[in-house]
Design a protein around this motif. Structure first.
Motif, short mmCIF file in Angstrom:
data_model
loop_
_atom_site.label_atom_id
_atom_site.label_comp_id
_atom_site.label_asym_id
_atom_site.label_seq_id
_atom_site.Cartn_x
_atom_site.Cartn_y
_atom_site.Cartn_z
N GLY A 160 61.06 49.58 31.78
CA GLY A 160 59.59 49.92 31.91
C GLY A 160 59.10 50.17 30.44
O GLY A 160 57.97 50.86 30.43
N THR A 161 59.76 50.20 29.48
CA THR A 161 59.33 50.58 27.90
C THR A 161 58.42 48.98 27.45
O THR A 161 58.78 47.98 27.88
N LEU A 162 57.82 49.31 26.53
CA LEU A 162 56.78 48.47 25.80
C LEU A 162 57.74 47.27 25.08
O LEU A 162 58.65 47.93 24.52
N PRO A 163 57.38 45.96 25.07
CA PRO A 163 58.26 45.37 24.35
C PRO A 163 58.12 45.37 22.79
O PRO A 163 56.98 45.66 22.25
N PRO A 164 59.12 44.92 21.96
CA PRO A 164 58.85 44.99 20.29
C PRO A 164 58.03 44.13 20.03
O PRO A 164 58.13 42.88 20.29
N LEU A 165 57.01 44.41 19.19
CA LEU A 165 56.10 43.31 18.38
C LEU A 165 56.15 43.82 17.10
O LEU A 165 56.19 44.78 16.59
N PRO A 166 56.27 42.73 16.25
CA PRO A 166 56.25 43.05 14.78
C PRO A 166 54.85 43.75 14.54
O PRO A 166 53.95 43.42 14.88
N ASP A 167 54.93 44.71 13.34
CA ASP A 167 53.70 45.45 13.04
C ASP A 167 53.06 44.59 11.74
O ASP A 167 53.02 44.58 10.66
N ASN A 168 52.12 43.45 12.42
CA ASN A 168 51.57 42.74 11.61
C ASN A 168 50.33 42.50 12.43
O ASN A 168 49.91 42.98 13.30
N ASP A 169 49.45 41.39 11.90
CA ASP A 169 48.01 40.92 12.42
C ASP A 169 48.34 40.83 13.77
O ASP A 169 47.05 40.46 14.51
N PHE A 170 49.44 40.19 14.23
CA PHE A 170 49.36 39.64 15.78
C PHE A 170 49.49 40.62 16.96
O PHE A 170 49.06 40.57 18.30
N LYS A 171 49.88 41.85 16.19
CA LYS A 171 50.03 43.29 17.33
C LYS A 171 48.41 44.08 17.08
O LYS A 171 47.95 44.35 16.03
N TYR A 172 48.24 44.25 18.41
CA TYR A 172 46.74 44.94 18.55
C TYR A 172 47.07 45.80 19.75
O TYR A 172 47.16 45.52 20.78
N VAL A 173 46.90 47.15 19.33
CA VAL A 173 46.87 48.33 20.19
C VAL A 173 45.63 48.70 20.52
O VAL A 173 44.95 49.00 19.73
N LEU A 174 45.13 48.40 21.76
CA LEU A 174 43.94 48.72 22.30
C LEU A 174 43.77 50.12 23.00
O LEU A 174 44.67 49.97 24.07
N ASN A 175 42.95 50.90 23.03
CA ASN A 175 42.75 52.07 23.65
C ASN A 175 41.62 51.81 24.46
O ASN A 175 40.27 51.76 23.91
N HIS A 176 41.55 51.67 25.96
CA HIS A 176 40.50 51.26 26.65
C HIS A 176 40.63 52.30 27.88
O HIS A 176 41.45 52.63 28.51
N GLU A 177 39.52 53.34 27.87
CA GLU A 177 39.19 54.18 28.92
C GLU A 177 40.31 55.22 29.03
O GLU A 177 41.04 55.27 30.26
N GLY A 178 41.03 55.50 28.15
CA GLY A 178 42.11 56.49 28.03
C GLY A 178 43.35 55.85 28.23
O GLY A 178 44.42 56.48 28.23
N ARG A 179 43.73 54.41 28.29
CA ARG A 179 45.00 53.91 28.41
C ARG A 179 45.25 53.16 27.22
O ARG A 179 44.20 52.35 26.56
N ASP A 180 46.41 52.67 26.75
CA ASP A 180 47.02 52.22 25.70
C ASP A 180 47.47 50.69 26.04
O ASP A 180 48.22 50.91 27.12
N TYR A 181 47.04 49.65 25.63
CA TYR A 181 47.50 48.34 25.84
C TYR A 181 47.93 47.70 24.65
O TYR A 181 47.23 47.76 23.49
N LEU A 182 49.45 47.29 24.94
CA LEU A 182 49.92 46.66 23.66
C LEU A 182 49.76 45.02 23.70
O LEU A 182 50.16 44.54 24.99
N LEU A 183 48.89 44.26 23.08
CA LEU A 183 48.58 43.16 22.86
C LEU A 183 49.00 42.20 22.00
O LEU A 183 49.17 42.59 20.80
N TYR A 184 49.42 40.91 22.28
CA TYR A 184 49.59 39.87 21.51
C TYR A 184 48.33 38.91 21.23
O TYR A 184 47.76 38.87 22.15
#
Length: 482
Positions: free
Chosen positions: A251-275
């Motif tokens: 149930g945890t978030l998958p690892p994504l490298p901390d570079n330009d491909f990783k995008y953490v979006l906060n939308h309406e109070g919830r965080d989304y981890l995007l590639y």
């Protein structure tokens, strides 16, 4: 013999004398008058209550100490101009949102209009570029209520076309557009320098992701857990991919490298981890140029055979000031080979795994197994007119592409308008071959995966514009405007 009461006065009935009759009549009249007065009074009270309720619709809330919201302030508009590589388009959205704390709700896309060519067609005349938007802005001004125009935000987001002009010419055009908006139109530009700007490719893809998932209802509170959709956009100058990788088994978030491909979006109070990634130079118009150049680079001195053009077609192509003439070969397999080379799949991958052109991407087959895949823009425009269903798998697209490249598809077309379109655009085989290999070879989407082509969802255009409009509607500076 006894007499009956019927025959004898005063027996069984009470006789009233004249004074008594007058008193009874008077009493009855007074009773009726009192009753009528009460009815009129009640009617008057009802009218007063109705008038108060009409004049003060929130009276009950006021008496209960509740916070009052002016419903007239709940209607909001936002204007978004997409300054693309082939043309400029305006979207006028009407939203419902009473306070900035509540979720925004789209009521309608009230206007979608476009003009050709785009801003990049005026590289040496910035003012003419700015004035090319007037036809769109005047339509918007006629539509948005006058009392709301000064607090209706507008933004101009230029995409790949201006990026390819170079920084100086592109910025000159944007400066002219900003000045034109500020001096000629009432709509406030929000977002500071980003209000009229070349949009970062990261934002372009993420805004498109917000648009599609917003329209699909994937942000709505629901007891049913739904996976968000992946989005693939194909413009004229660039192409974007954005998806939310599956959660791990724990149930945890998958690892994504901390570079330009990783995008953490906060939308309406919830965080989304995007590639996400935007491939500049891999939009359809740029892909055509790359493929033609690939053919030129591989051509023998006296042989300009072009696998991606219709068999037997002599076609003039101008590259710079040196025109050349290709001879179409109409070969499906060879055209795929040219497209594969152009995708630069074997470029060194600095951070694996990679998709194409040396760009890192988690494999869709392994990391995005649950959500739907939505594709739009030129993905739509080059497939749906030829009869590909709105939901398809890649082998279906391959079959259509082979039929077009071989000429078999054209032979069986009975629609005169479509036949003229195919004859007028000799690059249909090239376009379809690139699209097929971009999806299958570049992004490595499995053959058994369903893809959905969507120009609109619930009547609203897909793409990044709605997502960007929702973002500017939340700009804090709007709260100070009256």
């Amino acid at each position: 013999m006894a007499s009956s009461s019927k025959d004898t006065p005063g027996v069984g009935k009470r006789s009233l004398k004249a004074p008594q009759l007058r008193d009874a009549a008077k009493q009855n009249a007074e009773t009726k008058q009192a009753s009528g007065t009460i009815r009129v009074g009640l009617m008057l009270i009802g009218i007063v209550i109705a008038a108060v309720a009409y004049a003060f619709p929130n009276l009950s809330s006021i008496l209960n100490g509740e916070k009052i919201v002016d419903q007239s302030s709940c209607q909001k508009y936002a204007l978004m101009i997409d300054a693309g590589s082939t043309g400029s388009r305006i979207h006028v959205y009407r939203f419902h949102q009473c306070t900035h704390l509540e979720p925004v709700r789209l009521e309608e896309e009230e206007l979608f209009a476009q003009t050709i060519p785009g801003l990049s067609a005026y590289p040496d005349n910035p003012q003419q570029a700015a004035e090319s938007l007037d036809i769109l802005l005047k339509e918007a001004q006629a539509l948005v209520p006058v009392q709301l125009q000064k607090r209706t935000p507008i933004a101009v987001k230029a995409t790949a076309g201006l990026r390819l002009l170079g920084q100086t010419k592109g910025q000159d055009i944007l400066d002219a557009v900003r000045h034109h908006l500020e001096t000629r139109y009432p709509f406030p530009i929000v977002g500071g320098k980003d209000g009229v700007a070349i949009m970062d490719g990261r934002d372009e893809g993420v805004f498109a992701w917000i648009t599609v998932n917003f329209l699909l209802g994937n942000f709505d509170p629901s007891p049913i857990s739904r996976h968000t959709a992946a989005v693939l956009d194909l413009g004229g100058g660039s192409t974007q991919i954005v998806f939310e990788p599956d959660l791990l088994e724990d149930g945890t978030l998958p690892p994504l490298p901390d570079n330009d491909f990783k995008y953490v979006l906060n939308h309406e109070g919830r965080d989304y981890l995007l590639y996400q990634h935007s491939y500049l130079g891999y939009g359809l118009m740029e892909a055509r140029k790359r493929i033609h150049q690939q053919v030129l680079d591989q051509a023998l001195e006296d042989d300009l055979s072009h696998a991606c053009l219709p068999r037997g077609l002599a076609w003039d192509y101008t590259k710079g000031t040196d025109p050349v003439q290709f001879l179409g070969a109409g070969s499906f397999s060879d055209c795929l080979g040219v497209a594969d080379l152009m995708l630069n799949k074997h470029k060194e991958c600095d951070f694996s795994p990679c998709s194409f052109d040396g760009i890192y991407q988690p494999p869709i087959a392994d990391t995005f197994t649950k959500g739907p895949i939505y594709i739009f823009s030129y993905f739509h425009d080059r497939t749906i007119p030829l009869g590909l269903p709105a939901s398809f798998r890649l082998p279906e697209l391959a079959q259509l592409t082979e039929s077009v490249c071989s000429g078999a598809y054209l032979e069986n077309v009975t629609d005169i308008a479509l036949k003229d379109e195919l004859l007028d655009r000799p690059e249909w085989c090239l376009d379809l071959s690139f699209i097929y290999r971009l999806l299958s070879f570049g992004y490595e989407i499995p053959d058994d995966r369903e893809l959905t082509v969507a120009k609109k969802i619930d009547g609203v255009e897909t793409g990044w514009c709605l997502g960007a409009a929702i973002a500017i509607l939340g700009d804090n500076s709007l709260r100070d405007l009256t």
